[in-house]
Design a protein around this motif. Structure first.
Motif, PDB file in Angstrom:
ATOM      1  N   TYR A 194      26.096  48.174  36.778  1.00  0.00           N
ATOM      2  CA  TYR A 194      26.388  48.675  38.131  1.00  0.00           C
ATOM      3  C   TYR A 194      26.817  47.554  39.085  1.00  0.00           C
ATOM      4  O   TYR A 194      27.503  47.797  40.078  1.00  0.00           O
ATOM      5  CB  TYR A 194      25.168  49.410  38.704  1.00  0.00           C
ATOM      6  N   SER A 195      26.387  46.300  38.802  1.00  0.00           N
ATOM      7  CA  SER A 195      26.687  45.208  39.744  1.00  0.00           C
ATOM      8  C   SER A 195      28.058  44.575  39.501  1.00  0.00           C
ATOM      9  O   SER A 195      28.520  43.773  40.307  1.00  0.00           O
ATOM     10  CB  SER A 195      25.607  44.131  39.653  1.00  0.00           C
ATOM     11  N   VAL A 196      28.715  44.970  38.407  1.00  0.00           N
ATOM     12  CA  VAL A 196      29.992  44.341  38.044  1.00  0.00           C
ATOM     13  C   VAL A 196      31.052  44.547  39.128  1.00  0.00           C
ATOM     14  O   VAL A 196      31.798  43.634  39.467  1.00  0.00           O
ATOM     15  CB  VAL A 196      30.472  44.882  36.670  1.00  0.00           C
ATOM     16  N   LYS A 197      31.087  45.754  39.712  1.00  0.00           N
ATOM     17  CA  LYS A 197      32.116  46.036  40.733  1.00  0.00           C
ATOM     18  C   LYS A 197      31.986  45.108  41.942  1.00  0.00           C
ATOM     19  O   LYS A 197      32.960  44.751  42.583  1.00  0.00           O
ATOM     20  CB  LYS A 197      32.080  47.511  41.154  1.00  0.00           C
ATOM     21  N   GLU A 198      30.733  44.701  42.229  1.00  0.00           N
ATOM     22  CA  GLU A 198      30.478  43.764  43.341  1.00  0.00           C
ATOM     23  C   GLU A 198      31.094  42.387  43.044  1.00  0.00           C
ATOM     24  O   GLU A 198      31.730  41.773  43.902  1.00  0.00           O
ATOM     25  CB  GLU A 198      28.961  43.651  43.556  1.00  0.00           C
ATOM     26  N   TYR A 199      30.934  41.918  41.780  1.00  0.00           N
ATOM     27  CA  TYR A 199      31.495  40.606  41.411  1.00  0.00           C
ATOM     28  C   TYR A 199      33.017  40.658  41.452  1.00  0.00           C
ATOM     29  O   TYR A 199      33.656  39.710  41.910  1.00  0.00           O
ATOM     30  CB  TYR A 199      31.034  40.185  40.007  1.00  0.00           C
ATOM     31  N   TRP A 200      33.584  41.755  40.983  1.00  0.00           N
ATOM     32  CA  TRP A 200      35.052  41.876  40.978  1.00  0.00           C
ATOM     33  C   TRP A 200      35.605  42.005  42.394  1.00  0.00           C
ATOM     34  O   TRP A 200      36.672  41.496  42.698  1.00  0.00           O
ATOM     35  CB  TRP A 200      35.466  43.057  40.096  1.00  0.00           C
ATOM     36  N   LEU A 201      34.852  42.670  43.257  1.00  0.00           N
ATOM     37  CA  LEU A 201      35.263  42.749  44.668  1.00  0.00           C
ATOM     38  C   LEU A 201      35.309  41.330  45.261  1.00  0.00           C
ATOM     39  O   LEU A 201      36.288  40.935  45.905  1.00  0.00           O
ATOM     40  CB  LEU A 201      34.264  43.613  45.449  1.00  0.00           C
ATOM     41  N   ARG A 202      34.257  40.551  45.007  1.00  0.00           N
ATOM     42  CA  ARG A 202      34.211  39.180  45.544  1.00  0.00           C
ATOM     43  C   ARG A 202      35.358  38.336  44.992  1.00  0.00           C
ATOM     44  O   ARG A 202      35.969  37.547  45.712  1.00  0.00           O
ATOM     45  CB  ARG A 202      32.856  38.535  45.219  1.00  0.00           C
ATOM     46  N   SER A 203      35.638  38.518  43.708  1.00  0.00           N
ATOM     47  CA  SER A 203      36.746  37.784  43.092  1.00  0.00           C
ATOM     48  C   SER A 203      38.074  38.148  43.765  1.00  0.00           C
ATOM     49  O   SER A 203      38.898  37.267  44.060  1.00  0.00           O
ATOM     50  CB  SER A 203      36.797  38.122  41.599  1.00  0.00           C
ATOM     51  N   GLY A 204      38.263  39.437  44.029  1.00  0.00           N
ATOM     52  CA  GLY A 204      39.491  39.897  44.696  1.00  0.00           C
ATOM     53  C   GLY A 204      39.638  39.287  46.075  1.00  0.00           C
ATOM     54  O   GLY A 204      40.724  38.846  46.480  1.00  0.00           O
ATOM     55  N   LEU A 205      38.527  39.226  46.811  1.00  0.00           N
ATOM     56  CA  LEU A 205      38.559  38.638  48.161  1.00  0.00           C
ATOM     57  C   LEU A 205      38.887  37.141  48.093  1.00  0.00           C
ATOM     58  O   LEU A 205      39.604  36.619  48.950  1.00  0.00           O
ATOM     59  CB  LEU A 205      37.220  38.857  48.875  1.00  0.00           C
ATOM     60  N   CYS A 206      38.365  36.462  47.043  1.00  0.00           N
ATOM     61  CA  CYS A 206      38.667  35.027  46.889  1.00  0.00           C
ATOM     62  C   CYS A 206      40.166  34.802  46.669  1.00  0.00           C
ATOM     63  O   CYS A 206      40.755  33.879  47.226  1.00  0.00           O
ATOM     64  CB  CYS A 206      37.883  34.439  45.711  1.00  0.00           C
ATOM     65  N   ALA A 207      40.778  35.669  45.845  1.00  0.00           N
ATOM     66  CA  ALA A 207      42.218  35.525  45.584  1.00  0.00           C
ATOM     67  C   ALA A 207      43.013  35.719  46.878  1.00  0.00           C
ATOM     68  O   ALA A 207      43.980  34.997  47.149  1.00  0.00           O
ATOM     69  CB  ALA A 207      42.664  36.522  44.515  1.00  0.00           C
ATOM     70  N   LEU A 208      42.582  36.678  47.705  1.00  0.00           N
ATOM     71  CA  LEU A 208      43.275  36.893  48.979  1.00  0.00           C
ATOM     72  C   LEU A 208      43.046  35.725  49.939  1.00  0.00           C
ATOM     73  O   LEU A 208      43.944  35.326  50.672  1.00  0.00           O
ATOM     74  CB  LEU A 208      42.803  38.200  49.627  1.00  0.00           C
ATOM     75  N   ALA A 209      41.841  35.158  49.903  1.00  0.00           N
ATOM     76  CA  ALA A 209      41.549  34.005  50.771  1.00  0.00           C
ATOM     77  C   ALA A 209      42.390  32.794  50.367  1.00  0.00           C
ATOM     78  O   ALA A 209      42.687  31.926  51.183  1.00  0.00           O
ATOM     79  CB  ALA A 209      40.065  33.655  50.719  1.00  0.00           C
ATOM     80  N   MET A 210      42.760  32.754  49.079  1.00  0.00           N
ATOM     81  CA  MET A 210      43.640  31.680  48.582  1.00  0.00           C
ATOM     82  C   MET A 210      45.079  31.903  49.040  1.00  0.00           C
ATOM     83  O   MET A 210      45.949  31.088  48.782  1.00  0.00           O
ATOM     84  CB  MET A 210      43.665  31.718  47.039  1.00  0.00           C
ATOM     85  N   GLY A 211      45.322  33.065  49.644  1.00  0.00           N
ATOM     86  CA  GLY A 211      46.691  33.423  50.036  1.00  0.00           C
ATOM     87  C   GLY A 211      47.520  33.847  48.846  1.00  0.00           C
ATOM     88  O   GLY A 211      48.722  33.600  48.787  1.00  0.00           O
ATOM     89  N   ASP A 212      46.867  34.505  47.879  1.00  0.00           N
ATOM     90  CA  ASP A 212      47.566  34.857  46.640  1.00  0.00           C
ATOM     91  C   ASP A 212      47.356  36.333  46.268  1.00  0.00           C
ATOM     92  O   ASP A 212      46.629  36.663  45.329  1.00  0.00           O
ATOM     93  CB  ASP A 212      47.046  33.953  45.512  1.00  0.00           C
ATOM     94  N   PRO A 213      48.020  37.254  47.017  1.00  0.00           N
ATOM     95  CA  PRO A 213      47.845  38.685  46.736  1.00  0.00           C
ATOM     96  C   PRO A 213      48.320  39.073  45.331  1.00  0.00           C
ATOM     97  O   PRO A 213      47.817  40.034  44.753  1.00  0.00           O
ATOM     98  CB  PRO A 213      48.676  39.376  47.814  1.00  0.00           C
ATOM     99  N   ILE A 214      49.260  38.291  44.781  1.00  0.00           N
ATOM    100  CA  ILE A 214      49.778  38.629  43.433  1.00  0.00           C
ATOM    101  C   ILE A 214      48.671  38.459  42.390  1.00  0.00           C
ATOM    102  O   ILE A 214      48.448  39.333  41.550  1.00  0.00           O
ATOM    103  CB  ILE A 214      51.020  37.769  43.093  1.00  0.00           C
ATOM    104  N   THR A 215      47.950  37.337  42.480  1.00  0.00           N
ATOM    105  CA  THR A 215      46.815  37.128  41.567  1.00  0.00           C
ATOM    106  C   THR A 215      45.741  38.190  41.804  1.00  0.00           C
ATOM    107  O   THR A 215      45.154  38.716  40.855  1.00  0.00           O
ATOM    108  CB  THR A 215      46.222  35.716  41.755  1.00  0.00           C
ATOM    109  N   ALA A 216      45.495  38.510  43.074  1.00  0.00           N
ATOM    110  CA  ALA A 216      44.495  39.536  43.399  1.00  0.00           C
ATOM    111  C   ALA A 216      44.851  40.851  42.698  1.00  0.00           C
ATOM    112  O   ALA A 216      44.008  41.491  42.064  1.00  0.00           O
ATOM    113  CB  ALA A 216      44.411  39.738  44.904  1.00  0.00           C
ATOM    114  N   LYS A 217      46.133  41.220  42.783  1.00  0.00           N
ATOM    115  CA  LYS A 217      46.593  42.486  42.181  1.00  0.00           C
ATOM    116  C   LYS A 217      46.466  42.433  40.659  1.00  0.00           C
ATOM    117  O   LYS A 217      45.963  43.356  40.021  1.00  0.00           O
ATOM    118  CB  LYS A 217      48.055  42.709  42.586  1.00  0.00           C
ATOM    119  N   ARG A 218      46.901  41.304  40.093  1.00  0.00           N
ATOM    120  CA  ARG A 218      46.849  41.157  38.630  1.00  0.00           C
ATOM    121  C   ARG A 218      45.400  41.235  38.135  1.00  0.00           C
ATOM    122  O   ARG A 218      45.100  41.877  37.141  1.00  0.00           O
ATOM    123  CB  ARG A 218      47.489  39.817  38.230  1.00  0.00           C
TER     124      ARG A 218
END
Length: 290
Positions: A194-218
């Motif tokens: 159940y906690s996996v979605k939380e880790y993936w959400l955080r990972s997605g936010l990190c990619a956006l903070a890097m200024g890299d929406p393409i990596t976030a999407k991938r």
């Protein structure tokens, strides 16, 4: 002249014993054993008087006596007792004493206990000294040791703390790698899935903070392939809306999405901080385009 406290009297007795020359019939070992016991008693007496620096110092001297007698376990315990006393008055001294404890524990192959002490060091760096980078290093070291001792849940908790800290000091690629590692380790258990979605959400936010929406999407596509239920979660949908807003440079859509998400799932400090960083970058991109 004021009377000496019991602690002070014990300390002097211990010093005298430690510095005495061994007699004909007693070995140096027994001398240091006795001195060690006296230092321990002195330390406990100092604690009763709430003199924690003196208590820590007495435990440290006890530890040195234990080391001279080659008593690794007792030395580790004495250094840990010193650390607990120092913790009350000096984070730096506590860290030094804990490091000594860890040296003895790792030598004895007691990596589970070493990990506990290393995690303590991480907490001191984080809470007392506000040194996020060093805290991060300690959590990672503790996680490695927990992992090799098969304490996987505790290891994952430390990896996750390390990931949060990597993100806070803007080491986003390392943060993403750690979140993915914890998620992968949690996918196969019904208890942790159940906690996996939380880790993936955080990972997605990190990619956006890097200024890299393409990596976030991938990454979001990759995670959906690993767990087919992920794409129906609020976390997934939230990141996708944010990616679209970032790519469109639409601050209003971005703010709306964050507000809506927060209405249902309260945002913690970590998410609030990173979402503000991402929002700032949209504003900066808009300025460049003007």
């Amino acid at each position: 002249m004021p009377a000496k406290s019991p602690a002070q009297t014990l300390l002097e007795k211990a010093d005298k014993k430690a510095n005495s020359s061994a007699g004909w019939f007693s070995s140096a070992n027994s001398k240091f054993e006795e001195a060690g016991d006296l230092y321990q008693q002195a330390a406990n007496a100092f604690k009763i008087d709430k003199l924690f620096k003196e208590a820590g110092d007495a435990h440290a001297r006890e530890a040195e006596c234990r080391e001279k007698c080659q008593e690794g376990n007792e030395a580790a315990q004495a250094w840990w007792n010193a650390a607990k006393a120092y913790k009350r008055i000096s984070p730096d001294l506590a860290i030094q004493a804990l490091s000594q404890t860890i040296t003895h524990l790792t030598k004895a192959g007691r990596f589970r206990q070493a990990a506990d002490r290393e995690k303590e060091i991480g907490q001191i760096y984080l809470q007392e000294l506000n040194d996020l980078r060093k805290a991060c290093d300690s959590y990672e070291r503790a996680a490695e040791w927990y992992s090799q001792e098969d304490a996987q849940a505790t290891a994952n908790a430390c990896w996750k703390d390390a990931a949060d800290l990597h993100a806070e000091i803007e080491q986003y690629p390392q943060a993403i790698a750690r979140y993915e590692q914890v998620a992968n380790g949690s996918l196969n258990s019904a208890l942790t899935k159940y906690s996996v979605k939380e880790y993936w959400l955080r990972s997605g936010l990190c990619a956006l903070a890097m200024g890299d929406p393409i990596t976030a999407k991938r990454n979001m596509q990759k995670y959906s392939a690993l767990d087919t239920t992920f794409s129906s979660t609020r976390e997934f949908k939230f990141v996708i809306v944010l990616i679209d807003a970032v790519e469109a440079g639409d601050q209003e859509a971005y703010t709306g999405a964050v507000y809506e998400y927060d209405q249902v799932t309260k945002l913690d400090n970590w998410k609030t901080n990173i979402l503000l960083k991402i929002k700032k970058s949209i504003a900066e991109d808009e300025d460049v385009l003007r």
